[in-house]
Design an enzyme around this catalytic site. Structure first.
Site, PDB file in Angstrom:
ATOM      1  CG  HIS B 403     -39.333  39.879  14.700  1.00  0.00           C
ATOM      2  ND1 HIS B 403     -38.946  38.572  14.843  1.00  0.00           N
ATOM      3  CD2 HIS B 403     -40.562  39.836  14.108  1.00  0.00           C
ATOM      4  CE1 HIS B 403     -39.874  37.776  14.346  1.00  0.00           C
ATOM      5  NE2 HIS B 403     -40.879  38.509  13.907  1.00  0.00           N
ATOM      6  NE  ARG B 404     -32.293  44.001  16.971  1.00  0.00           N
ATOM      7  CZ  ARG B 404     -31.603  45.079  17.338  1.00  0.00           C
ATOM      8  NH1 ARG B 404     -30.573  45.470  16.631  1.00  0.00           N
ATOM      9  NH2 ARG B 404     -31.945  45.759  18.422  1.00  0.00           N
TER      10      ARG B 404
END
Lengths: 325, 431
Positions: B403-404
């Site tokens: 998700h980064r």
């Protein structure tokens, strides 16, 4: 030849007498070393035996004594410069550190200054300025050899080695050991620099020490053995070079190390030894390296306070027991 | 020791295939190197004569350490060209026009310290606290495979000291201090079968972890702990793709050219990634690193483990090429014969458990990649199409993404595009 029971003082004198006889380049110089025979009577009789040109009384000027001796050594002589006590060596420390220690390196190896600087540590109601243990100050300096014998045998053997050495030697005696008697062979023998002596073998803990504290450690060991504790006493004999092999091998056997010194703790000899053991015998340690040293105060004059300032047998026993608890 | 991957720090010479004096030609296999991941062939970088072995089989050395010397024809080879190690440097005498006498040198240059043994692995206790133990105690514990968290220290400050470990070794039980232990009783014994009896009979057998398993354990733990995973699952209708596969396989010249479902997915993933550079990227602290190539890591189960050999430039390869190369890749992985380039770097992983009948699953990202696609089985299921129930072949895929750098919407768009391509598979042939 047979061993003689002689004092630490006479053992030193014997080493010097043999050197004076053997080598015309050997001279003794210092305050009252001649006619008076030395403040601690170490040179008594040598003036009469060898004359004032070999055993030279100097003015009260330590900087001059060391400077002249260093120059004479550079010129090929083998001077023994006596500094009455190590406290007065501070007056000559620039000569010792900035000249004597560095001659060999700074002249690119072409010159040597093999002077033997004899001096006495010790205490006994001499008060704060005359009772100090400055061995770490000199052992800090590359270029110097620093030895501190604990017994008559080591005193004679180490001084003989110093008198043959090609390097400057700071030879630190102890005023409270001069009367100590022990077996010493007649005639010349040498104790090498950088070789420690296990003065007592043991399995439970290693006490690393030198000079007068060796005797304190041995007395404590006698007491501890009654309580079932076997300590090994390592007498370093020379502080620079230092016999790390003997120290580390002992710690690898006993797994515990106590460094016992008469100098102050902070930045003292014990700091270096504890650091090396912690690094080089790390995986063999079962407890932190401990230190027992002089209290960090200018030494009091009052005898009761003076006694309290130094580790004694009882305190060593207590410390060892705490480390094995 | 050549580097066979960005995370390779050391390698072992498994064997040499040349003898001293043998002629070698460039790119000829001269030996085998074992990395943490695989055994790979070592090829000669130049033509010449195999002149000197610097690292013997079985020895492990850091990357970039000289391991052998290839000389030019007729060249005399002298001393090994190995760079001095730190220890050698330390032991080298100081240079001086005239060396001072031995006693001064001893005083000036203390002997180099003893070779240090590997430090004891710090063993956190079950509740994660640091365990206090003397270095000696740790040493003995390590030699005997004792978990220090099982011991109660009786030294100062509760430190575990030699006597505690020795007592444990003799009795298999901790030295009990006078006060009762506050630690919960351990449930897992940690003693190897040593002369001392194990405290319980729970353990039926033990096996040291293979190097590969250690790497799997380390890397996947690292991933699951450090990468914020999220998961998106999508159904893909596979009727058209299966039809295409059947047609192409009917035309295949040989078995090697036959397409698996996974080949179709790899092809589709490669082609879809072209439009999603952010998915084909690594998270790098303060930046993301987008890649010029699309290299698909293909999870391959091997004996006692898992390898992820890499199919390079998957977007540019025809279905036939993909079929041939992935078969080859998997065979090399299973035979432990991977080539250096097979080890990476990958930019996206595909893991398929469909052949085991798994409907769907969520995979752990293969760092430093940002995403992995977990592929389930293609199954005939009833579906509603135009308000009537029909039978369709459906496959579920689950994207695990970091998700980064890959947000949910981006991941969803990627899956949409993948679905569209697989449901209109003629584009796989055309592109």
């Amino acid at each position: 030849m047979a061993d003689l029971q002689i004092t630490y003082r006479d053992a030193l004198k014997e080493a010097m007498r043999e050197a004076l006889k053997r080598d015309n380049n050997v001279v003794i110089m210092g305050e009252e070393v001649g006619v008076w025979g030395g403040t601690y009577a170490v040179t008594r009789g040598l003036y009469d035996e060898f004359g004032g040109h070999r055993v030279i009384d100097t003015p009260i000027a330590e900087m001059g004594i060391v400077g002249v001796a260093t120059g004479a050594a550079m010129g090929g002589m083998k001077p023994i410069a006596e500094i009455m006590t190590i406290n007065f060596a501070l007056v000559a420390i620039d000569q010792i550190v900035n000249n004597t220690a560095k001659i060999h390196s700074m002249f690119g190896g072409t010159m040597r200054a093999p002077v033997v600087i004899r001096t006495a540590a010790g205490w006994g109601q001499l008060a704060a300025t005359h009772s100090q243990s400055f061995e770490a100050w000199f052992a800090h300096v590359p270029g110097l050899i620093v030895v501190m014998p604990s017994t008559p045998y080591d005193a004679k053997g180490l001084l003989t080695t110093a008198l043959y050495s090609q390097n400057p030697v700071i030879f630190i005696e102890h005023s409270r050991l001069y009367g100590e008697k022990g077996a010493v062979p007649e005639g010349e023998f040498r104790v090498p620099f950088g070789v420690a002596d296990v003065k007592r073998a043991g399995t439970d803990l290693t006490i690393i020490t030198y000079s007068r504290m060796v005797h304190v450690a041995l007395h404590a060991a006698d007491e501890l053995v009654k309580q079932g504790i076997e300590v090994q006493v390592v007498d370093l004999r020379s502080l620079r070079p230092l016999d790390w092999d003997t120290v580390l091998n002992s710690v690898r056997k006993t797994h515990r190390a106590l460094v016992l010194t008469e100098d102050w703790m902070t930045y003292g000899v014990s700091a270096e030894i504890a650091a090396r053991i912690s690094r080089d015998a790390f995986d063999d340690l079962d407890a932190p390296v401990e230190r027992l040293t002089q209290e960090e105060v200018p030494l009091p004059y009052a005898p009761n306070l003076e006694q309290l300032s130094f580790p004694d047998e009882a305190r060593v026993v207590e410390k060892v027991k705490a480390m094995l608890a | 020791m050549p580097s066979m991957g960005f995370d390779m720090t050391e390698g072992k010479v498994s064997r040499w295939l040349k003898n001293i004096g043998d002629a070698v030609t460039r790119n000829e296999t001269i030996g085998e190197i074992e990395t943490e991941k695989a055994t790979v062939d070592l090829t000669a970088p130049v033509d010449g004569v195999f002149a000197q072995i610097l690292v013997q089989p079985g020895e492990t050395v850091p990357v970039n350490t000289p391991i052998a010397v290839i000389a030019a024809q007729g060249e005399q080879v002298g001393a090994p060209a190995a760079a001095p190690t730190e220890k050698q440097k330390e032991a080298a005498p100081p240079t001086a026009t005239e060396t001072p006498s031995q006693e001064l040198r001893d005083a000036a240059a203390p002997k180099p310290m003893q070779a240090q043994t590997a430090p004891a692995t710090p063993s956190p206790s079950p509740n994660g606290e640091r365990i206090k133990a003397s270095p000696l105690a740790k040493n003995i514990a390590r030699e005997n495979g004792i978990d220090l968290s099982l011991l109660q220290g009786t030294g100062p400050n509760g430190r575990i000291i030699e006597r505690d470990v020795k007592a444990f070794l003799q009795t298999g039980a901790p030295v009990m201090p006078s006060a009762p232990a506050t630690k919960p009783a351990p449930v897992t014994p940690a003693v190897k079968p040593t002369p001392a009896a194990a405290p319980t009979q729970l353990v039926a057998g033990e096996q040291a972890l293979s190097k590969m398993r250690q790497v799997i354990a380390r890397r996947l733990l690292e991933s699951k702990q450090n990468v914020p995973h999220y998961y998106l699952t999508m159904e893909i209708f596979m009727d058209e793709a299966m039809k295409l596969r059947a047609q192409l396989n009917a035309m295949a010249a040989n078995d090697a050219e036959k397409l698996s479902v996974n080949d179709l997915i790899i092809a589709a993933v490669g082609r879809t990634l072209k439009n999603f550079p952010q998915v084909n990227a690594y998270f790098k602290g303060d930046k993301m690193e987008m890649h010029a190539h699309i290299n698909v890591s293909v999870a391959v189960a091997v004996e006692d483990g898992l390898l992820t050999p890499v199919l390079h430039n998957a977007d540019q390869k025809s279905l036939k090429q993909i079929a041939v190369e992935t078969k080859d890749l998997a065979a090399r992985a299973r035979a432990n014969k991977m080539k250096p380039e097979d080890l990476g770097p990958g930019t996206f992983s595909v893991s398929n458990l469909g052949m085991y009948g798994i409907d769907e699953f969520a995979a752990i990202i293969n760092p430093p990649e940002s995403s992995i696609l977990a592929v389930g089985a293609v199954k005939k299921v009833p579906v509603v199409i135009n308000d009537s129930i029909q039978v369709a072949q459906v496959m579920k895929v689950t994207l695990s993404a970091d998700h980064r750098i890959v947000d949910g919407a981006l991941g969803a768009q990627f899956l949409q595009a993948l679905k569209k391509l697989l449901e209109n598979p003629i584009n796989l042939v055309l592109s």
